[in-house]
Motif scaffolding. Structure first.
Motif, short mmCIF file in Angstrom:
data_model
loop_
_atom_site.label_atom_id
_atom_site.label_comp_id
_atom_site.label_asym_id
_atom_site.label_seq_id
_atom_site.Cartn_x
_atom_site.Cartn_y
_atom_site.Cartn_z
N LEU A 177 0.83 -1.21 0.00
CA LEU A 177 0.00 0.00 0.00
C LEU A 177 0.86 1.25 0.00
CD1 LEU A 177 -2.91 -0.82 2.47
CD2 LEU A 177 -3.03 -0.59 -0.01
N ARG A 178 1.97 1.24 0.72
CA ARG A 178 2.85 2.41 0.76
C ARG A 178 3.45 2.69 -0.61
NH1 ARG A 178 2.85 4.59 5.56
NH2 ARG A 178 2.81 3.31 7.42
N GLU A 179 3.55 1.66 -1.46
CA GLU A 179 3.98 1.87 -2.84
C GLU A 179 2.86 2.45 -3.70
OE1 GLU A 179 5.35 -1.94 -4.19
OE2 GLU A 179 7.35 -1.66 -3.34
N GLY A 180 1.65 2.55 -3.13
CA GLY A 180 0.52 3.15 -3.85
C GLY A 180 -0.20 2.18 -4.76
N ARG A 181 -0.21 0.91 -4.41
CA ARG A 181 -0.81 -0.10 -5.27
C ARG A 181 -2.00 -0.75 -4.58
NH1 ARG A 181 3.67 -4.10 -6.16
NH2 ARG A 181 2.28 -4.94 -7.73
N ALA A 182 -3.20 -0.51 -5.12
CA ALA A 182 -4.41 -1.16 -4.62
C ALA A 182 -5.55 -0.86 -5.59
CB ALA A 182 -4.77 -0.66 -3.23
N SER A 183 -6.58 -1.69 -5.54
CA SER A 183 -7.75 -1.48 -6.39
C SER A 183 -9.01 -1.80 -5.57
CB SER A 183 -7.69 -2.38 -7.61
OG SER A 183 -8.89 -2.28 -8.35
N LEU A 184 -9.94 -0.86 -5.55
CA LEU A 184 -11.19 -1.02 -4.80
C LEU A 184 -12.37 -1.37 -5.69
CD1 LEU A 184 -10.93 2.13 -2.51
CD2 LEU A 184 -10.43 -0.21 -1.89
N VAL A 185 -12.15 -1.60 -6.96
CA VAL A 185 -13.23 -1.70 -7.93
C VAL A 185 -14.24 -2.80 -7.58
CG1 VAL A 185 -13.77 -2.17 -10.34
CG2 VAL A 185 -11.83 -0.75 -9.76
N ASP A 186 -13.80 -3.99 -7.24
CA ASP A 186 -14.72 -5.09 -6.96
C ASP A 186 -15.01 -5.25 -5.47
OD1 ASP A 186 -14.78 -5.70 -9.65
OD2 ASP A 186 -13.04 -7.03 -9.52
N GLY A 187 -14.61 -4.30 -4.66
CA GLY A 187 -14.72 -4.45 -3.22
C GLY A 187 -16.12 -4.23 -2.68
N ALA B 90 -17.26 -6.56 10.79
CA ALA B 90 -17.25 -6.07 9.41
C ALA B 90 -16.03 -6.62 8.69
CB ALA B 90 -17.24 -4.55 9.39
N TRP B 91 -16.23 -7.16 7.48
CA TRP B 91 -15.16 -7.74 6.68
C TRP B 91 -15.16 -7.10 5.31
CZ3 TRP B 91 -11.71 -11.15 8.70
CH2 TRP B 91 -12.04 -11.73 9.93
N LEU B 92 -13.97 -6.79 4.82
CA LEU B 92 -13.79 -6.19 3.50
C LEU B 92 -13.42 -7.30 2.52
CD1 LEU B 92 -13.58 -3.50 1.91
CD2 LEU B 92 -11.17 -3.45 2.55
N HIS B 93 -14.23 -7.49 1.49
CA HIS B 93 -14.02 -8.54 0.49
C HIS B 93 -13.67 -7.92 -0.86
CE1 HIS B 93 -15.81 -11.85 2.87
NE2 HIS B 93 -16.57 -10.89 3.38
N GLY B 94 -12.91 -8.63 -1.66
CA GLY B 94 -12.71 -8.28 -3.06
C GLY B 94 -11.77 -7.13 -3.34
N VAL B 95 -11.14 -6.55 -2.34
CA VAL B 95 -10.19 -5.47 -2.58
C VAL B 95 -8.85 -6.09 -2.96
CG1 VAL B 95 -8.92 -3.59 -1.49
CG2 VAL B 95 -11.35 -3.85 -1.08
N HIS B 96 -8.28 -5.59 -4.04
CA HIS B 96 -7.04 -6.18 -4.56
C HIS B 96 -5.84 -5.35 -4.09
CE1 HIS B 96 -3.90 -7.11 -7.59
NE2 HIS B 96 -4.41 -8.31 -7.47
#
Length: 158
Positions: free
Chosen positions: A40-50, A59-65
């Motif tokens: 994450l500190r490298e700035g890499r993540a995707s919330l599109v399918d989350g 509470a659980w977070l699913h599908g975040v890449h």
């Protein structure tokens, strides 16, 4: 070493604002492993399918890449594992009551670091119909044209 200050955005979910009417937003902490934080500190993540799911008052977070850390070893994490969200009991109960109503879901809208800690902004959302999307696009286009006309008029072009 000085502590980080402020908010550093890692990823935002612009698609959520297009597909949903966002009602309430909440800030939640994330339970992460070390290589996830480094990625994450490298700035890499995707919330599109989350999406967020409430299971047994948690509470659980699913599908975040969050991709694997490039310099990680055998201790690397899996990219799409489910992650626990840190929320107050009152917030979880309020969210759970809203989700039990018809048509509400919970979507992540932003992933960021706040004062050195990973946070995710989640929103209670209701799905838009196709005509809602057309209306919001038309309103945005009308606002853009109005701003352009005002700018031309201020410059003396019209």
């Amino acid at each position: 070493m000085p502590k980080e200050q402020g908010r550093k955005l890692v990823a935002s979910n612009r698609r959520a604002r297009h597909d949903y009417h966002l009602e309430d937003t909440y800030e939640a902490g994330l339970v992460l492993v070390g290589t996830e934080v480094k990625s994450l500190r490298e700035g890499r993540a995707s919330l599109v399918d989350g999406f967020v799911d409430i299971e047994e008052h948690e509470a659980w977070l699913h599908g975040v890449h969050i991709p694997e850390y490039t310099n990680g070893t055998w201790t690397n994490h899996s990219a799409r594992r489910k992650r626990k969200l840190l929320l107050n009991r009152v917030e979880i109960d309020k969210i759970e009551r809203k989700v039990s109503e018809k048509g509400f879901t919970i979507v992540p809208t932003a992933l960021y670091f706040k004062d050195g800690r990973a946070k995710v902004e989640i929103a209670l959302a209701k799905g838009k119909k196709t005509w809602d999307k057309r209306q919001s696009l038309a309103a945005r286009q009308a606002d853009r044209e109005k701003e352009q006309a005002l700018g031309r008029r201020l410059k003396g072009m019209d």
